[in-house]
Design a protein around this motif. Structure first.
Motif, PDB file in Angstrom:
ATOM      1  N   LEU A  47       0.832  -1.203   0.000  1.00 20.33           N
ATOM      2  CA  LEU A  47       0.000   0.000   0.000  1.00 20.33           C
ATOM      3  C   LEU A  47       0.867   1.253   0.000  1.00 20.33           C
ATOM      4  O   LEU A  47       1.720   1.414   0.865  1.00 20.33           O
ATOM      5  N   ARG A  48       0.626   2.117  -0.956  1.00 25.02           N
ATOM      6  CA  ARG A  48       1.316   3.400  -0.995  1.00 25.02           C
ATOM      7  C   ARG A  48       0.523   4.393  -0.149  1.00 25.02           C
ATOM      8  O   ARG A  48      -0.641   4.151   0.177  1.00 25.02           O
ATOM      9  N   PRO A  49       1.113   5.514   0.212  1.00 33.08           N
ATOM     10  CA  PRO A  49       0.392   6.479   1.052  1.00 33.08           C
ATOM     11  C   PRO A  49      -0.974   6.885   0.494  1.00 33.08           C
ATOM     12  O   PRO A  49      -1.944   6.973   1.245  1.00 33.08           O
ATOM     13  N   ASN A  53      -4.704   6.431   2.147  1.00 31.03           N
ATOM     14  CA  ASN A  53      -5.641   7.540   2.267  1.00 31.03           C
ATOM     15  C   ASN A  53      -7.003   7.156   1.685  1.00 31.03           C
ATOM     16  O   ASN A  53      -8.053   7.440   2.276  1.00 31.03           O
ATOM     17  N   ILE A  54      -7.003   6.499   0.546  1.00 32.94           N
ATOM     18  CA  ILE A  54      -8.254   6.050  -0.083  1.00 32.94           C
ATOM     19  C   ILE A  54      -8.945   5.022   0.815  1.00 32.94           C
ATOM     20  O   ILE A  54     -10.156   5.105   1.051  1.00 32.94           O
ATOM     21  N   LEU A  55      -8.191   4.063   1.330  1.00 32.33           N
ATOM     22  CA  LEU A  55      -8.785   3.036   2.194  1.00 32.33           C
ATOM     23  C   LEU A  55      -9.353   3.630   3.480  1.00 32.33           C
ATOM     24  O   LEU A  55     -10.429   3.234   3.929  1.00 32.33           O
ATOM     25  N   THR A  75     -16.221  12.233  -4.386  1.00 33.36           N
ATOM     26  CA  THR A  75     -16.205  12.529  -2.951  1.00 33.36           C
ATOM     27  C   THR A  75     -14.838  12.220  -2.358  1.00 33.36           C
ATOM     28  O   THR A  75     -14.278  13.011  -1.599  1.00 33.36           O
ATOM     29  N   ILE A  76     -14.300  11.056  -2.711  1.00 34.24           N
ATOM     30  CA  ILE A  76     -12.992  10.650  -2.204  1.00 34.24           C
ATOM     31  C   ILE A  76     -11.915  11.603  -2.726  1.00 34.24           C
ATOM     32  O   ILE A  76     -11.067  12.072  -1.958  1.00 34.24           O
ATOM     33  N   ALA A  77     -11.956  11.891  -4.022  1.00 32.28           N
ATOM     34  CA  ALA A  77     -10.950  12.769  -4.635  1.00 32.28           C
ATOM     35  C   ALA A  77     -10.947  14.136  -3.965  1.00 32.28           C
ATOM     36  O   ALA A  77      -9.881  14.665  -3.644  1.00 32.28           O
ATOM     37  N   LYS A  78     -12.116  14.694  -3.741  1.00 30.32           N
ATOM     38  CA  LYS A  78     -12.200  16.013  -3.114  1.00 30.32           C
ATOM     39  C   LYS A  78     -11.655  15.968  -1.684  1.00 30.32           C
ATOM     40  O   LYS A  78     -10.912  16.854  -1.268  1.00 30.32           O
ATOM     41  N   ALA A  79     -12.001  14.917  -0.944  1.00 27.09           N
ATOM     42  CA  ALA A  79     -11.575  14.811   0.456  1.00 27.09           C
ATOM     43  C   ALA A  79     -10.062  14.696   0.595  1.00 27.09           C
ATOM     44  O   ALA A  79      -9.480  15.238   1.535  1.00 27.09           O
TER      45      ALA A  79
END
Length: 161
Positions: A47-49, A53-55, A75-79
């Motif tokens: 897992l990369r950083p 973050n996504i997980l 939503t994920i991209a904005k967060a």
């Protein structure tokens, strides 16, 4: 005390402990659970950083086994401050590594509703690391107990009296 009451008491104590660390205000706004082993072994899991973050963001929406998280890619991209395409690429890589499973949900022929995300692959991949850590912890506990036993003074009883 029955099991449900004991579980509720433990959850209450954990919440109080976390409120002391993070503040009641932050905890009241909501909190998340990520197993420590996933954080500790993220490199070993590949897992990369940004994957982490996504997980973490996906897990924010996952409150029961039956209700899989389903935030939109936007939503994920904005967060997390990246493009939707970046999130899509990383999710595809997580899926290719069998760490995340996407359930695509089509709504109409012209569009779709947000996908559902399943963490079973990540859980399966992290389980051997968790078992190893538990075994190490148990061995350390046993070793400590043996050291304490060796350090106890032995009283010598004289047969003379």
């Amino acid at each position: 005390m029955d099991t449900a009451a004991a579980t509720k008491k433990a959850e209450t104590e954990t919440l109080k402990t976390n409120e002391k660390k993070w503040s009641k205000t932050l905890m009241d706004a909501g909190w998340n659970v990520i197993p420590n082993i996933i954080i500790e072994k993220q490199e070993a899991l590949g897992l990369r950083p940004i994957d982490m973050n996504i997980l973490v963001h996906l897990s924010h929406y996952w409150w029961s086994k039956e209700e899989l998280p389903r935030p939109t890619v936007a939503t994920i991209a904005k967060a997390i401050g990246v493009s939707k395409r970046t999130v899509q690429k990383h999710m595809s890589a997580l899926e290719a590594a069998n760490l995340l499973h996407r359930e695509q949900r089509r709504h109409t022929q012209h569009g779709s509703i947000p996908n559902k995300y399943n963490f079973d692959g990540l859980i399966k991949a992290a389980t051997p690391f968790a078992k190893e850590k538990i075994a190490e912890r148990e061995k350390a506990k046993k070793d400590r107990q043996e050291r304490v036993q060796r350090k106890r003074p032995r009283l010598v009883h004289s047969s003379e009296g």
